[in-house]
Write a protein that holds these residues in place. Structure first.
Motif, PDB file in Angstrom:
ATOM      1  N   LYS A   6       0.819  -1.202   0.000  1.00  0.00           N
ATOM      2  CA  LYS A   6       0.000   0.000   0.000  1.00  0.00           C
ATOM      3  C   LYS A   6       0.858   1.259   0.000  1.00  0.00           C
ATOM      4  O   LYS A   6       0.485   2.277  -0.574  1.00  0.00           O
ATOM      5  CB  LYS A   6      -0.907  -0.020   1.230  1.00  0.00           C
ATOM      6  N   ASP A 113     -31.912  -3.858  12.982  1.00  0.00           N
ATOM      7  CA  ASP A 113     -31.178  -5.000  13.539  1.00  0.00           C
ATOM      8  C   ASP A 113     -30.993  -6.082  12.481  1.00  0.00           C
ATOM      9  O   ASP A 113     -29.957  -6.760  12.436  1.00  0.00           O
ATOM     10  CB  ASP A 113     -31.940  -5.593  14.737  1.00  0.00           C
ATOM     11  N   HIS A 116     -27.925  -5.531  10.045  1.00  0.00           N
ATOM     12  CA  HIS A 116     -26.586  -5.844  10.520  1.00  0.00           C
ATOM     13  C   HIS A 116     -26.418  -7.328  10.827  1.00  0.00           C
ATOM     14  O   HIS A 116     -25.311  -7.853  10.722  1.00  0.00           O
ATOM     15  CB  HIS A 116     -26.245  -4.956  11.709  1.00  0.00           C
ATOM     16  N   PRO A 126     -18.363  -4.300   4.400  1.00  0.00           N
ATOM     17  CA  PRO A 126     -19.103  -3.450   5.334  1.00  0.00           C
ATOM     18  C   PRO A 126     -19.922  -2.347   4.669  1.00  0.00           C
ATOM     19  O   PRO A 126     -20.824  -1.809   5.280  1.00  0.00           O
ATOM     20  CB  PRO A 126     -17.999  -2.848   6.203  1.00  0.00           C
ATOM     21  N   ASP A 127     -19.596  -1.995   3.431  1.00  0.00           N
ATOM     22  CA  ASP A 127     -20.397  -0.955   2.796  1.00  0.00           C
ATOM     23  C   ASP A 127     -21.503  -1.537   1.918  1.00  0.00           C
ATOM     24  O   ASP A 127     -22.135  -0.815   1.170  1.00  0.00           O
ATOM     25  CB  ASP A 127     -19.503  -0.012   1.988  1.00  0.00           C
ATOM     26  N   THR A 128     -21.731  -2.824   2.014  1.00  0.00           N
ATOM     27  CA  THR A 128     -22.836  -3.450   1.277  1.00  0.00           C
ATOM     28  C   THR A 128     -23.893  -3.896   2.269  1.00  0.00           C
ATOM     29  O   THR A 128     -23.558  -4.487   3.293  1.00  0.00           O
ATOM     30  CB  THR A 128     -22.333  -4.671   0.491  1.00  0.00           C
ATOM     31  N   GLN A 129     -25.139  -3.614   1.976  1.00  0.00           N
ATOM     32  CA  GLN A 129     -26.229  -4.088   2.823  1.00  0.00           C
ATOM     33  C   GLN A 129     -27.317  -4.651   1.925  1.00  0.00           C
ATOM     34  O   GLN A 129     -27.819  -3.963   1.054  1.00  0.00           O
ATOM     35  CB  GLN A 129     -26.795  -2.929   3.672  1.00  0.00           C
ATOM     36  N   ARG A 203     -23.480  -6.512 -14.829  1.00  0.00           N
ATOM     37  CA  ARG A 203     -24.442  -5.725 -14.055  1.00  0.00           C
ATOM     38  C   ARG A 203     -25.776  -5.528 -14.783  1.00  0.00           C
ATOM     39  O   ARG A 203     -26.553  -4.644 -14.407  1.00  0.00           O
ATOM     40  CB  ARG A 203     -23.851  -4.356 -13.681  1.00  0.00           C
ATOM     41  N   PHE A 216     -23.038  -4.899  -6.289  1.00  0.00           N
ATOM     42  CA  PHE A 216     -21.850  -5.251  -7.057  1.00  0.00           C
ATOM     43  C   PHE A 216     -20.608  -5.096  -6.191  1.00  0.00           C
ATOM     44  O   PHE A 216     -20.494  -4.146  -5.425  1.00  0.00           O
ATOM     45  CB  PHE A 216     -21.752  -4.351  -8.291  1.00  0.00           C
ATOM     46  N   TRP A 218     -17.281  -3.910  -6.168  1.00  0.00           N
ATOM     47  CA  TRP A 218     -16.293  -3.142  -6.923  1.00  0.00           C
ATOM     48  C   TRP A 218     -14.886  -3.535  -6.537  1.00  0.00           C
ATOM     49  O   TRP A 218     -13.959  -3.470  -7.342  1.00  0.00           O
ATOM     50  CB  TRP A 218     -16.494  -1.646  -6.678  1.00  0.00           C
ATOM     51  N   THR A 219     -14.715  -3.891  -5.276  1.00  0.00           N
ATOM     52  CA  THR A 219     -13.403  -4.328  -4.814  1.00  0.00           C
ATOM     53  C   THR A 219     -13.573  -5.687  -4.154  1.00  0.00           C
ATOM     54  O   THR A 219     -14.689  -6.098  -3.850  1.00  0.00           O
ATOM     55  CB  THR A 219     -12.825  -3.354  -3.780  1.00  0.00           C
ATOM     56  N   ASP A 222     -13.790  -6.375   1.852  1.00  0.00           N
ATOM     57  CA  ASP A 222     -12.807  -6.037   2.866  1.00  0.00           C
ATOM     58  C   ASP A 222     -13.252  -6.687   4.187  1.00  0.00           C
ATOM     59  O   ASP A 222     -13.898  -6.066   5.003  1.00  0.00           O
ATOM     60  CB  ASP A 222     -12.777  -4.503   2.966  1.00  0.00           C
TER      61      ASP A 222
ATOM     62  N   ARG B 228     -36.190   3.657  20.034  1.00  0.00           N
ATOM     63  CA  ARG B 228     -34.796   3.283  20.217  1.00  0.00           C
ATOM     64  C   ARG B 228     -33.954   3.882  19.109  1.00  0.00           C
ATOM     65  O   ARG B 228     -34.456   4.221  18.048  1.00  0.00           O
ATOM     66  CB  ARG B 228     -34.718   1.755  20.153  1.00  0.00           C
ATOM     67  N   MET B 231     -29.820   1.144  14.208  1.00  0.00           N
ATOM     68  CA  MET B 231     -28.449   0.821  13.805  1.00  0.00           C
ATOM     69  C   MET B 231     -28.127   1.641  12.554  1.00  0.00           C
ATOM     70  O   MET B 231     -29.000   2.222  11.934  1.00  0.00           O
ATOM     71  CB  MET B 231     -28.328  -0.669  13.494  1.00  0.00           C
ATOM     72  N   HIS B 259     -19.371   1.694   9.065  1.00  0.00           N
ATOM     73  CA  HIS B 259     -18.110   1.642   8.356  1.00  0.00           C
ATOM     74  C   HIS B 259     -18.226   2.507   7.120  1.00  0.00           C
ATOM     75  O   HIS B 259     -19.156   2.387   6.358  1.00  0.00           O
ATOM     76  CB  HIS B 259     -17.783   0.205   7.956  1.00  0.00           C
ATOM     77  N   PRO B 261     -16.111   3.286   3.692  1.00  0.00           N
ATOM     78  CA  PRO B 261     -14.929   2.876   2.942  1.00  0.00           C
ATOM     79  C   PRO B 261     -13.965   4.044   2.790  1.00  0.00           C
ATOM     80  O   PRO B 261     -14.392   5.198   2.761  1.00  0.00           O
ATOM     81  CB  PRO B 261     -15.492   2.458   1.589  1.00  0.00           C
TER      82      PRO B 261
END
Lengths: 312, 295
Positions: A6, A113, A116, A126-129, A203, A216, A218-219, A222, B228, B231, B259, B261
């Protein structure tokens, strides 16, 4: 995962990459086609594994031995990349089971809830939900005025209700029709799945989905090794590569073993009902029979297996 | 303070206390007058050492001794809102005919954590409906509000059996079977619950249904859920106009994991420094690709 190079300049990086490439070639030549266990090149894989990845057959065209080899390879790659022993399985769909989902929007209070629990269960970046909880005005079903970025001190907010959206597992899925390489299809238990190794990352399915349920990579996701859920399935939450599309799959790794999906287990208000649509005694069948249910964007003819209902 | 100005209620109260303690020593049970004076908890602290025994045999006893809990604190404590999954499931009574059988997981705090029994295992209750004064003034019954105070302790609690409930018709009900009491008024919810459209199923989606009892999620004396903090939600796409209520990730106090990025945090920092309007700025090729990610 932290990239080792890096803090190096682009020239150094490309030099390193070239050196790693040559080293990989040398390793492959030395091993003469056998599995070489050394080295961190080839995207955390060995040369033979990288080749096997590239030439892997479509999931539906593989026989049992081939799939077993693939599962072993996936476990090997996860070990090499994240240092985690995962258990990747290929649990088949059950006879006489078609999964359906219902959400009581009178009970959902927008706590997120479920969102997560899903992120943790399915090894998501973590940036995908997968789940989007949309805050809607009372008396309206206009999704254009919904807000899924809401961040209040307390929910629920006066005059709003909460509409969780995820993959609806359509019976007539537009995403499947849009895929040019048939990397996504409907399983016999009604779950629309993706073969991450077959996906070419075009896509088109994301454009075709009216519910914005597909995401998608993209990386390369992580993932922190401590957070990886080792209980995985080929078609669901195994670690994904970069450049493929993924989506909610009703937690294939759990539901095919009889467990509840992670979102239902996490819901603190009991708003979520999940079950077998073919079982007349199941809760979901009771809901469909006795409650006023609706589905989103029914006029499109996608036939979602995902209903919303309310009390009374 | 002058001796003559001491209120007469004090003397009455003192006499009552002495008599009560005498009775407690003799018969181990006290008849308490709710006389409006200050309560001396010290007299009963010693007795709190005796563990409260619930009627239900299936519920495991609490690991630690039951502490003397302030009722109001107990009602508002955070763990009170968390369903308890650890109790042993037991078959549900057929409260509605012809429904598939299922199992109920009782709420463990019902029998072991109830602060009332700290005293009322020793103190006989006053059955007279009245406005609650000390030592009950820290307890607020917020149930049956549409009846405007029509509820009283012994609407649901069994006067004769300190650790039990009763139906409106006077039949004794175990704490673990509280849904029978709840279902008398909330029959529609109870019917939905017995069928699976209300309430929380735990464990598997298949096989015998195991559901939580009403009081696992609804605190029985204040059944409405508390609002509440949610999240964290998805990250806002860089370049999108932000809603009024939006707060940067760094300034949020989230209950859950959040989080951002790296690339998005950097882009945000660039934007915040005023390096071009977000909506009109021409993003770099790298950014354009990545901006689509959140869609």
């Amino acid at each position: 995962m932290k990239r080792p190079d890096k803090d190096k300049s682009p020239e150094q990086v490309s030099d390193l990459a070239r050196r790693r490439f040559i080293k990989g070639l040398a390793t492959a030549a030395g091993a003469a086609g056998t599995v070489a266990a050394s080295g961190g090149a080839w995207g955390g894989s060995t040369l033979s594994d990288a080749f096997a990845d590239f030439f892997q057959q479509h999931y539906q065209r593989m026989n049992k031995d081939e799939i077993d080899a693939v599962l072993e390879r996936i476990e090997r790659q996860a070990k090499r990349r994240y240092g985690v022993d995962i258990d990747c399985r290929n649990t088949p769909p059950r006879e006489g089971v078609v999964f359906g989902y219902a959400i009581n929007i009178s009970k959902c209070r927008g706590y997120r809830d479920c969102v997560h629990a899903c992120v943790e269960e399915n090894n998501l970046a973590p940036d995908t939900q997968y789940i989007r909880v949309v805050e809607m005005d009372h008396g309206s079903l206009d999704l254009r005025h919904g807000d899924h970025y809401y961040d209040h001190d307390t929910v629920p907010v006066e005059g709003k209700y909460y509409l969780p959206m995820q993959c609806m597992q359509c019976d007539n899925p537009p995403c499947v029709k849009a895929c040019p390489v048939e990397a996504t299809w409907t399983e016999p238990d009604g779950i629309v799945v993706v073969d991450y190794n077959w996906c070419i990352g075009c896509r088109y399915c994301m454009a075709a989905c009216p519910y914005q349920a597909r995401h998608f990579n993209w990386t390369t996701p992580d993932l922190a090794p401590d957070d990886i859920n080792p209980d995985t399935h080929y078609l669901s939450n195994r670690p994904r590569p970069r450049g493929v599309v993924e989506k909610c799959h009703f937690c294939v790794q759990r539901t095919r073993n009889g467990r509840q999906p992670a979102c239902q287990e996490a819901c603190p208000t009991g708003a979520r009902v999940f079950g077998n649509l073919l079982d007349p005694d199941s809760e979901i069948r009771y809901v469909l029979k006795h409650k006023a249910v609706f589905r989103l964007k029914e006029e499109l003819g996608t036939e979602p297996k995902f209903w919303y209902y309310r009390d009374a | 303070m002058k001796r003559g100005k001491r209120p007469i209620g004090y003397t009455v109260w003192l006499v009552t206390l002495v008599v009560s303690l005498a009775l407690a020593t003799l018969g181990n049970r006290v008849y308490a007058q709710d006389n409006g004076g200050d309560w001396d908890w010290g007299a009963f602290e010693a007795m709190d050492d005796t563990p409260v025994t619930g009627k239900s045999g299936s519920v495991a006893p609490a690991e630690t001794k039951t502490p003397a809990v302030d009722a109001a604190d107990f009602a508002r404590s955070a763990e009170n809102a968390v369903p308890d999954f650890s109790s042993t499931p037991r078959p549900a009574y057929p409260i509605f005919a012809g429904l598939p059988s299922f199992e109920v997981i009782p709420s463990q705090r019902d029998s072991d954590m109830h602060p009332c029994s700290n005293c009322h295992q020793w103190v006989v209750s006053n059955p007279e409906p009245r406005e609650l004064k000390s030592p009950h003034d820290n307890f607020e019954l917020e149930h049956g509000l549409h009846g405007k105070g029509g509820f009283w302790c012994f609407t649901c609690h069994d006067l004769k059996n300190g650790s039990g409930l009763k139906t409106l018709e006077g039949e004794a009900v175990d704490f673990a079977d509280a849904y029978i009491v709840c279902g008398q008024c909330h029959s529609r919810q109870a019917y939905d619950w017995a069928n699976g459209a209300h309430g929380k199923r735990v464990g598997d989606w298949q096989g015998t249904r195991q559901v939580l009892s009403c009081t696992a999620c609804h605190y029985q004396h204040r059944p409405a859920f508390d609002p509440r903090k949610p999240m964290s939600g998805p990250e806002m796409r860089v370049g999108l106009p932000r809603p009024e209520h939006w707060v940067p990730e760094s300034q949020r106090g989230h209950a859950g994991p959040g989080h951002t990025p790296d690339w998005q945090r950097e882009a945000q920092a660039r934007q915040d420094k005023g390096m071009g309007e977000p909506a009109t700025a021409v993003p770099t090729a790298k950014q354009t690709v990545k901006n689509d990610e959140a869609s």
